[in-house]
Design a protein around this motif. Sequence first.
Motif, PDB file in Angstrom:
ATOM      1  N   UNK A   1       6.249   4.307   6.283  1.00 57.26           N
ATOM      2  CA  UNK A   1       5.225   3.514   5.509  1.00 57.26           C
ATOM      3  C   UNK A   1       5.394   1.957   6.261  1.00 57.26           C
ATOM      4  N   UNK A   2       4.360   1.270   6.151  1.00 58.78           N
ATOM      5  CA  UNK A   2       4.344  -0.198   6.578  1.00 58.78           C
ATOM      6  C   UNK A   2       5.260  -0.843   5.682  1.00 58.78           C
ATOM      7  N   UNK A   3       6.204  -1.640   6.239  1.00 52.88           N
ATOM      8  CA  UNK A   3       7.090  -2.385   5.566  1.00 52.88           C
ATOM      9  C   UNK A   3       6.439  -3.615   4.871  1.00 52.88           C
ATOM     10  N   UNK A   4       5.190  -3.869   5.192  1.00 52.72           N
ATOM     11  CA  UNK A   4       4.699  -4.937   4.491  1.00 52.72           C
ATOM     12  C   UNK A   4       4.013  -4.554   3.151  1.00 52.72           C
ATOM     13  N   UNK A   5       4.196  -3.461   3.080  1.00 52.68           N
ATOM     14  CA  UNK A   5       3.341  -2.864   1.572  1.00 52.68           C
ATOM     15  C   UNK A   5       4.438  -3.266   0.489  1.00 52.68           C
ATOM     16  N   UNK A   6       3.725  -3.010  -0.706  1.00 52.44           N
ATOM     17  CA  UNK A   6       4.791  -3.450  -1.977  1.00 52.44           C
ATOM     18  C   UNK A   6       6.199  -2.986  -1.858  1.00 52.44           C
ATOM     19  N   UNK A   7       6.152  -1.306  -1.700  1.00 47.52           N
ATOM     20  CA  UNK A   7       7.198  -0.688  -1.487  1.00 47.52           C
ATOM     21  C   UNK A   7       7.224   0.336  -0.263  1.00 47.52           C
ATOM     22  N   UNK A   8       8.268   0.453   0.381  1.00 52.66           N
ATOM     23  CA  UNK A   8       8.242   1.230   1.591  1.00 52.66           C
ATOM     24  C   UNK A   8       8.097   2.518   1.243  1.00 52.66           C
ATOM     25  N   UNK A   9       7.335   3.414   1.818  1.00 51.01           N
ATOM     26  CA  UNK A   9       7.086   5.013   1.543  1.00 51.01           C
ATOM     27  C   UNK A   9       7.337   5.518   2.807  1.00 51.01           C
ATOM     28  N   UNK A  10       8.196   6.762   2.832  1.00 59.39           N
ATOM     29  CA  UNK A  10       8.366   7.489   3.891  1.00 59.39           C
ATOM     30  C   UNK A  10       7.920   9.122   3.403  1.00 59.39           C
ATOM     31  N   UNK A  11       7.580   9.790   4.501  1.00 61.16           N
ATOM     32  CA  UNK A  11       7.116  11.283   4.280  1.00 61.16           C
ATOM     33  C   UNK A  11       7.642  12.024   5.332  1.00 61.16           C
ATOM     34  N   UNK A  12       8.288  13.142   5.046  1.00 56.27           N
ATOM     35  CA  UNK A  12       8.620  14.228   5.964  1.00 56.27           C
ATOM     36  C   UNK A  12       8.010  15.313   5.964  1.00 56.27           C
ATOM     37  N   UNK A  13       7.249  16.038   6.959  1.00 53.80           N
ATOM     38  CA  UNK A  13       6.665  17.259   6.861  1.00 53.80           C
ATOM     39  C   UNK A  13       7.780  18.257   7.078  1.00 53.80           C
ATOM     40  N   UNK A  14       7.884  19.356   6.396  1.00 55.88           N
ATOM     41  CA  UNK A  14       9.174  20.324   6.673  1.00 55.88           C
ATOM     42  C   UNK A  14       8.324  21.610   6.509  1.00 55.88           C
ATOM     43  N   UNK A  15       9.069  22.692   6.826  1.00 56.88           N
ATOM     44  CA  UNK A  15       8.945  24.132   6.587  1.00 56.88           C
ATOM     45  C   UNK A  15       9.762  24.850   5.818  1.00 56.88           C
ATOM     46  N   UNK A  16       9.674  25.809   5.015  1.00 55.15           N
ATOM     47  CA  UNK A  16      10.478  26.315   4.047  1.00 55.15           C
ATOM     48  C   UNK A  16      11.588  27.286   4.887  1.00 55.15           C
ATOM     49  N   UNK A  17      11.142  27.572   5.902  1.00 54.33           N
ATOM     50  CA  UNK A  17      12.158  28.353   6.767  1.00 54.33           C
ATOM     51  C   UNK A  17      12.952  27.528   7.555  1.00 54.33           C
ATOM     52  N   UNK A  18      12.961  26.232   7.603  1.00 53.65           N
ATOM     53  CA  UNK A  18      13.649  25.455   8.356  1.00 53.65           C
ATOM     54  C   UNK A  18      13.338  25.097   9.700  1.00 53.65           C
ATOM     55  N   UNK A  19      12.462  25.847  10.185  1.00 50.53           N
ATOM     56  CA  UNK A  19      11.907  25.758  11.558  1.00 50.53           C
ATOM     57  C   UNK A  19      11.253  24.378  11.532  1.00 50.53           C
TER      58      UNK A  19
END
Length: 355
Positions: A6-24
């Motif tokens: 996320x943009x550090x200029x926002x009120x709080x930093x937000x990060x997101x990771x897309x994952x797969x359940x099988x670990x791939x």
Amino acid sequence: MQKWFGNLGQTVPIQLEFRRKDGQPVKNATVKVKGLGTEQLPLFNNKDSIYGEIKVSNIPGKKFEHQGIKVQLLGQIELASERGHPHDFLSLVRDLSPPGDLVQQEKYSFEFNDVEMQYDSYRGLQVRLRYILRVTVSKGYGGSVKDFPFWVRNFEPLAPPATGPPIKASVGSMLRLPQSGTLHPVAACGGASAVAPGTSMTMRWRVGIEECLHIEFEYDKAKYHLKDTVVGKIYFLLVRIKLKHMEVEIRRRETTGSGQTAHNENETLAKYEIMDGAPVRGEAIPIRLFLSPYDLTPTYKLVHNKFSVKYFLNLVLVDEEDRARTSSRQEIQLYRASDASQANGLPAAAATLIS
């Protein structure tokens, strides 16, 4: 594993990771950005589950009071004429945290199971269809909102190869025009759709100027996958005007709205010179047009009643005075075949043209 910050200029930093359940690792799609080259976006298909982890951090040394944290999965269509007012056709939500205080980085797992994503992602001249994950940290009159886009592509089975005897379907016939007119075929016939799957069919497109020029464009089928090859021939049945060269174009028409409010945007995606010099009566020019090098999409018909995308083959003939005599367009249907289907069918080839 695909990570977004996320943009550090926002009120709080937000990060997101897309994952797969099988670990791939999550597959990526290379998507064109207007004027900015390309970008990599996480790639999903219809009925996939969207899974991952969100990290929300507090401001160092400070306590952040919030009124709840949630993530939404949104599918939106945005028209250029209505910019800033997208139409939501998909909306799912998961609450991640009740109201409370954020004193350190918190991690939240999320999952949207078997999501109905029937429409492909699309970026056009006057419309875009997008999918996003929107993370919202609510706080009084403000808060933090961050969008994380991903890309959706759907596939059809590869059409079966021809097995029966050829059927020739004329999709146009000669129109009587003044000699000074442009080339035009009569509207296409509707019988081609009634041909059984697996039957070989030759499509014929006839254009001409009365008593001056008669041309027949014959191609192998009316529906192609995005890595397919258009194979055909152009026959000169009558030539009484002096031609300099001839081109075949691939054109895309994007339509928004309907009826009297419909608006079309046309774009020429490819142009090939297939003849240089004057043709003679009885001459036949073979063409082999590979589709894979171009940024094509499937044909879309009334996506959520908002827009359509069609593709056309177009003949352009230029006389010795460099005047273009252009034929009407002939529509071809495009679809996206899965890689597995293509591996069992005809191999995709590099771009070339034989004349």
